[in-house]
Design a protein around this motif. Structure first.
Motif, PDB file in Angstrom:
ATOM      1  N   GLU A 118       0.969  -1.448  -0.214  1.00  0.00           N
ATOM      2  CA  GLU A 118      -0.003  -0.386  -0.460  1.00  0.00           C
ATOM      3  C   GLU A 118       0.818   1.192  -0.006  1.00  0.00           C
ATOM      4  OE1 GLU A 118       1.130  -1.073   4.574  1.00  0.00           O
ATOM      5  OE2 GLU A 118       0.207  -2.365   2.538  1.00  0.00           O
ATOM      6  N   SER A 146      -3.891   1.198  -7.134  1.00  0.00           N
ATOM      7  CA  SER A 146      -3.088   0.586  -6.228  1.00  0.00           C
ATOM      8  C   SER A 146      -2.949  -0.814  -6.424  1.00  0.00           C
ATOM      9  CB  SER A 146      -4.627  -0.331  -5.391  1.00  0.00           C
ATOM     10  OG  SER A 146      -4.306  -1.820  -4.583  1.00  0.00           O
ATOM     11  N   ASP A 148      -2.219  -3.627  -4.622  1.00  0.00           N
ATOM     12  CA  ASP A 148      -2.410  -4.988  -4.275  1.00  0.00           C
ATOM     13  C   ASP A 148      -2.558  -5.982  -4.604  1.00  0.00           C
ATOM     14  OD1 ASP A 148      -1.993  -6.083  -1.033  1.00  0.00           O
ATOM     15  OD2 ASP A 148      -4.062  -5.301  -0.904  1.00  0.00           O
TER      16      ASP A 148
END
Length: 194
Positions: A118, A146, A148
């Motif tokens: 993050e 992002s 992730d």
């Protein structure tokens, strides 16, 4: 080692192979199917030039800016192949100097895979020919929303011109870690930066 690969022609390759030979990367291009023409030998189609000018706003321990262009996409920081700025820095940035202007088509970023993915959220990829504000005022190619779950992502830059590629996290008290940055560009032929 850090390299820029420049395809000096317009190779019409069926397959590109990147090999490490005597501590130097070599790219070979197969122009026809080996099944159709078993005598066809892959040909060296490219030149390489060592990149030496990567910089970042600060450095944590051994994680220098050049780690992000070392050709290794290992995303575990503890293995020693990622760049890292100091912790809790305001607007941390990373930059590579390509030594001359290219038409940039894409930038591929590999984030940390062991933790802290993050931290790269909100980072901006900037491309241009200015070093004003460490290159961070150059036009923006993309924003990392992002990564992730996806350690490597490619951002399309739609033929932006630039010598400097920067990644900046415009935030208070953050660190910037990049495990690999690859830049794809075009010339009258094709250029590919590792």
């Amino acid at each position: 080692m850090d390299y820029i690969w420049i395809f000096t022609g317009k190779p019409n390759c069926l397959q590109l192979n990147v090999l490490l030979i005597n501590n130097q990367f070599q790219i070979f291009c197969t122009f026809s199917s080996l099944k159709q023409n078993p005598d066809q030998i892959p040909q060296l189609c490219c030149e390489n030039t060592q990149l030496t000018d990567a910089a970042q706003s600060s450095t944590l321990s051994f994680a220098t800016a050049s780690k992000a262009i070392d050709g290794r996409r290992n995303s575990f920081y503890s293995n020693g192949f990622c760049s890292h700025t100091a912790e809790d820095e305001t607007n941390p940035w990373w930059r590579v100097d390509l030594q001359r202007s290219f038409t940039i088509t894409a930038v591929k970023v590999t984030n940390r895979g062991d933790c802290c993915a993050e931290r790269l959220d909100g980072a901006e990829i900037r491309i241009g020919n200015s070093l004003e504000n460490n290159g961070n005022n150059n036009p923006r190619c993309g924003i990392i929303e992002s990564l992730d779950g996806t350690p490597t992502y490619t951002f399309q830059c739609h033929e932006m011109e630039g010598r400097y590629i920067s990644v900046i996290t415009p935030a208070l008290l953050k660190a910037l870690t990049l495990c690999e940055v690859q830049v794809f560009a075009s010339l009258p032929g094709i250029a590919l930066v590792f």
